[in-house]
Design a protein around this motif. Structure first.
Motif, PDB file in Angstrom:
ATOM      1  N   GLU A  41      -8.534 -16.698 -47.441  1.00 51.77           N
ATOM      2  CA  GLU A  41      -7.574 -15.862 -46.472  1.00 51.77           C
ATOM      3  C   GLU A  41      -8.328 -15.524 -45.272  1.00 51.77           C
ATOM      4  O   GLU A  41      -7.732 -15.281 -44.139  1.00 51.77           O
ATOM      5  CB  GLU A  41      -6.836 -14.786 -47.393  1.00 51.77           C
ATOM      6  N   ARG A  44      -9.157 -18.028 -42.563  1.00 47.32           N
ATOM      7  CA  ARG A  44      -8.024 -18.465 -42.045  1.00 47.32           C
ATOM      8  C   ARG A  44      -7.599 -17.600 -40.790  1.00 47.32           C
ATOM      9  O   ARG A  44      -7.035 -17.747 -39.790  1.00 47.32           O
ATOM     10  CB  ARG A  44      -6.805 -18.850 -42.820  1.00 47.32           C
ATOM     11  N   GLU A 155     -12.853 -24.455 -44.832  1.00 52.04           N
ATOM     12  CA  GLU A 155     -12.328 -25.433 -45.550  1.00 52.04           C
ATOM     13  C   GLU A 155     -12.795 -26.975 -45.174  1.00 52.04           C
ATOM     14  O   GLU A 155     -13.201 -27.758 -45.962  1.00 52.04           O
ATOM     15  CB  GLU A 155     -10.661 -25.660 -45.428  1.00 52.04           C
ATOM     16  N   LEU A 581      -1.963 -29.018 -51.915  1.00 46.51           N
ATOM     17  CA  LEU A 581      -1.590 -28.508 -50.532  1.00 46.51           C
ATOM     18  C   LEU A 581      -0.274 -27.588 -50.770  1.00 46.51           C
ATOM     19  O   LEU A 581       0.536 -28.220 -51.773  1.00 46.51           O
ATOM     20  CB  LEU A 581      -1.161 -29.695 -49.615  1.00 46.51           C
ATOM     21  N   ASN A 582      -0.261 -26.480 -50.233  1.00 47.50           N
ATOM     22  CA  ASN A 582       1.095 -25.676 -50.360  1.00 47.50           C
ATOM     23  C   ASN A 582       2.280 -26.181 -49.517  1.00 47.50           C
ATOM     24  O   ASN A 582       2.118 -27.197 -48.658  1.00 47.50           O
ATOM     25  CB  ASN A 582       0.838 -24.290 -50.338  1.00 47.50           C
ATOM     26  N   GLU A 586      -1.056 -26.030 -46.182  1.00 46.38           N
ATOM     27  CA  GLU A 586      -2.569 -25.343 -46.503  1.00 46.38           C
ATOM     28  C   GLU A 586      -3.091 -25.486 -47.694  1.00 46.38           C
ATOM     29  O   GLU A 586      -2.494 -26.000 -48.541  1.00 46.38           O
ATOM     30  CB  GLU A 586      -2.398 -23.816 -46.176  1.00 46.38           C
ATOM     31  N   GLU A 588      -4.813 -25.064 -51.247  1.00 45.84           N
ATOM     32  CA  GLU A 588      -4.752 -23.925 -52.085  1.00 45.84           C
ATOM     33  C   GLU A 588      -5.879 -24.271 -53.262  1.00 45.84           C
ATOM     34  O   GLU A 588      -5.900 -25.489 -53.631  1.00 45.84           O
ATOM     35  CB  GLU A 588      -3.421 -23.644 -52.647  1.00 45.84           C
TER      36      GLU A 588
END
Length: 591
Positions: A41, A44, A155, A581-582, A586, A588
């Motif tokens: 988080e 990002r 990432e 992927l959510n 993104e 996860e």
């Protein structure tokens, strides 16, 4: 196999509401509660600058950057070659105690220190390794740092990045295919199929491939033989890329790889198979260092990725030497504890590249001291000064070992919010009694603001000229004697257990002209011994050598000790189970 701090369960300092604080206040049913941002988080939310601006900080023209998107780029070989006559900056190595489940934070400290040096007005760059997919999908761990001391894009760095590992895997396996193809089409070189020593590699933890038989299924598929896979980070091609000075040196080293032997035991080289040219083509772009940035927009070179427990554990020579020409201070790391990564940094990388560290930062945590002192992970939150004092023996052993190379060492206490003043004071007092100094670092929660004291002190030490660096053994020592030097002086083993077959093999390599090579120890990272459960500073143990491998292209002899594997397996519950992927597309579960 993770070489990066496990931040699980870590609660940082509560900040003052500025950007450096990880604390987020929320309202729940009329009361104020706290939640904490994860590493991903924070990453990002980074306010990244175009990679051309990051390059400009080091004087790299836009034309010499090969962009991969907007936030990462490779540096051209032409620009790198043009820097060779310039004066070097100061080299700072970050290493650590033996890793524990409590987490130490070596990469986090490397990134934080680089940011800290820039924050106090120094021109500094960071050099770290690339991440392997194996640990990312196995035991949770990456290579980008953590908290507010990270390199971004996090990432991408922990996944495919710029494709360097894929290039290394492809080049390695091209050679494998060409060896079997040569045998299939008549075996002009008279390769003894029983003595093909070149395996295949894969950048994934897959224990099923450690030992296998290829070419089953009939005549059309070739000649069946027993072989296996290593993980890509253990490939000699990885080591060569990290030690080569340029493309010409790369191709020469690739050509020097011994892939097999004839019945008379004479070696077959990669150049005999005529694979070195094509391998160099595959690795041409991978040889160029990757430039990215920290959360504070400072330059970071991320290049190469050999593990320190099965390979030499350092980022590429070309990245480090280039950074030293462009910055006044370069902060780099070596994998796992100082008994592995730092030892190989000093005895292999520095020896081969003509480098000399000006200062070493040894990372430790109060939590790790308590674990070395016998405290279970579940009980680490409780103050226990006695356990801290008992566990400091591991730290003391590493301090003594690093000093034996003639380099000044300062201990960085990577702070957790549960650390008490008494526990921190105990570590500082112990370190002072060892003739060194320890500084509390809070970069994980506060970025550069939390590590300025360490940055100031490190710069002073580096500028003082106090380092009198020298490798631990000379080139002309016999190979078995080099193994014994590391076993006895670094691991504190009483003896090296190597049977006649291994000792005869070492003698044969010496007679063939390889006796001047350094040795690269493959050993568990969790202990000075080969028993991963033996913490602290054990004595009275032996070092069993299971196997030796000649990496003639890389320029060292790999010594496989105990039960260490060059192809790891996945844990009972691999991290891959939680990665997805959510709905927003993104990632996860990565961190």
């Amino acid at each position: 196999m993770s070489e990066t701090q496990d931040e699980t369960g870590r609660v940082p300092d509560i900040g003052d509401g500025t950007q450096s604080s990880r604390c987020v206040f929320t309202r729940a049913k009329g009361r104020q509660t706290m939640s904490f941002k994860t590493d991903i988080e924070i990453a990002r939310e980074a306010k990244k600058r175009p990679i051309q601006e990051i390059g400009a900080k080091l004087g790299i023209p836009e034309a010499d950057l090969l962009p991969f998107g907007h936030d990462k780029a490779k540096v051209s070989a032409e620009f790198i070659a043009a820097q060779r006559g310039k004066k070097d900056g100061k080299l700072i190595l970050v290493t650590a105690i033996n890793p524990t489940p409590a987490g130490e934070g070596k990469t986090t400290t490397t990134v934080g220190l680089g940011d800290g040096l820039n924050a106090i007005g120094k021109k500094a760059a960071i050099c770290i390794r690339e991440a392997s997919l194996g640990p990312c999908f196995g035991m949770k761990g990456g290579a980008a740092g953590g908290g507010y001391a990270q390199v971004v894009p996090m990432e991408e760095m922990n996944l495919h990045f710029t494709g360097d590992f894929h290039a290394i895997t492809s080049a390695h396996n091209l050679l494998s295919a060409m060896i079997d193809n040569h045998i299939y089409w008549g075996n002009e070189l008279e390769i003894d199929e029983r003595r093909v020593v070149w395996k295949r590699v894969l950048d994934m933890n897959d224990r099923a491939l450690r030992d296998c038989v290829t070419s089953l299924g009939g005549v059309a598929n070739g000649f069946p033989r027993q072989t296996g896979f290593d993980i890509t980070v253990a490939s000699e091609v990885m080591a060569i890329l990290c030690l080569a000075l340029d493309l010409d040196d790369l191709q020469k080293r690739l050509g020097d790889i011994i892939v097999a032997y004839r019945r008379d035991r004479s070696p077959i080289y990669c150049r005999d198979i005529k694979a070195d040219g094509a391998m160099t083509v595959l690795l041409q772009q991978a040889m160029q260092p990757n430039l990215v940035q920290t959360l504070e927009n400072n330059p970071a070179f991320v290049h190469g990725g050999p593990f320190a427990n099965i390979a030499h554990g350092c980022n590429s020579v070309v990245a480090t030497t280039t950074a030293l020409k462009l910055a006044d201070y370069v902060v780099t790391e070596a994998g796992f504890g100082a008994d592995l990564g730092a030892e190989k940094f000093m005895n292999i990388k520095c020896r081969k590249a003509g480098l000399a560290p000006d200062c070493v930062v040894l990372v430790a945590t109060v939590r790790a001291m308590k674990m070395n002192g016998g405290v279970a992970k579940a009980d680490l939150a409780e103050e226990n000064v006695d356990a801290v004092n008992a566990g400091c023996s591991n730290l003391g052993r590493h301090i003594e070992n690093v000093k034996s190379f003639g380099v000044p060492v300062v201990v960085g206490i990577n702070h957790f919010s549960g650390d008490t003043d008494a526990e921190v004071a105990a570590v500082k007092a112990y370190v002072e009694a060892q003739g060194s100094e320890a500084i509390l670092c809070k970069h994980w929660a506060h970025g550069s603001e939390g590590i300025k004291e360490m940055a100031t002190r490190v710069a002073e030490i580096a500028d003082s000229g106090a380092s009198q660096f020298a490798p631990l053994y000379s080139d002309d020592l016999r190979l078995i004697e080099k193994i014994e030097v590391i076993a006895k002086r670094i691991y504190r083993a009483d003896e090296v257990l190597a049977d006649k077959k291994i000792r005869d093999q070492l003698r044969q390599w010496e007679e063939a002209g390889y006796g001047n090579l350094p040795v690269c120890m493959a050993k568990t990272q969790y202990s000075f011994s080969t028993d991963p459960n033996l913490r602290g500073a054990p004595v009275g143990h032996s070092l069993p050598v299971r196997e030796v491998r000649l990496s003639a292209g890389a320029g060292f002899v790999v010594v496989v000790c105990g039960e260490i594997m060059t192809m790891p397996g996945l844990p009972r519950v691999p991290s891959a189970e939680a990665i997805m992927l959510n709905d927003a597309g993104e990632i996860e579960g990565l961190f």
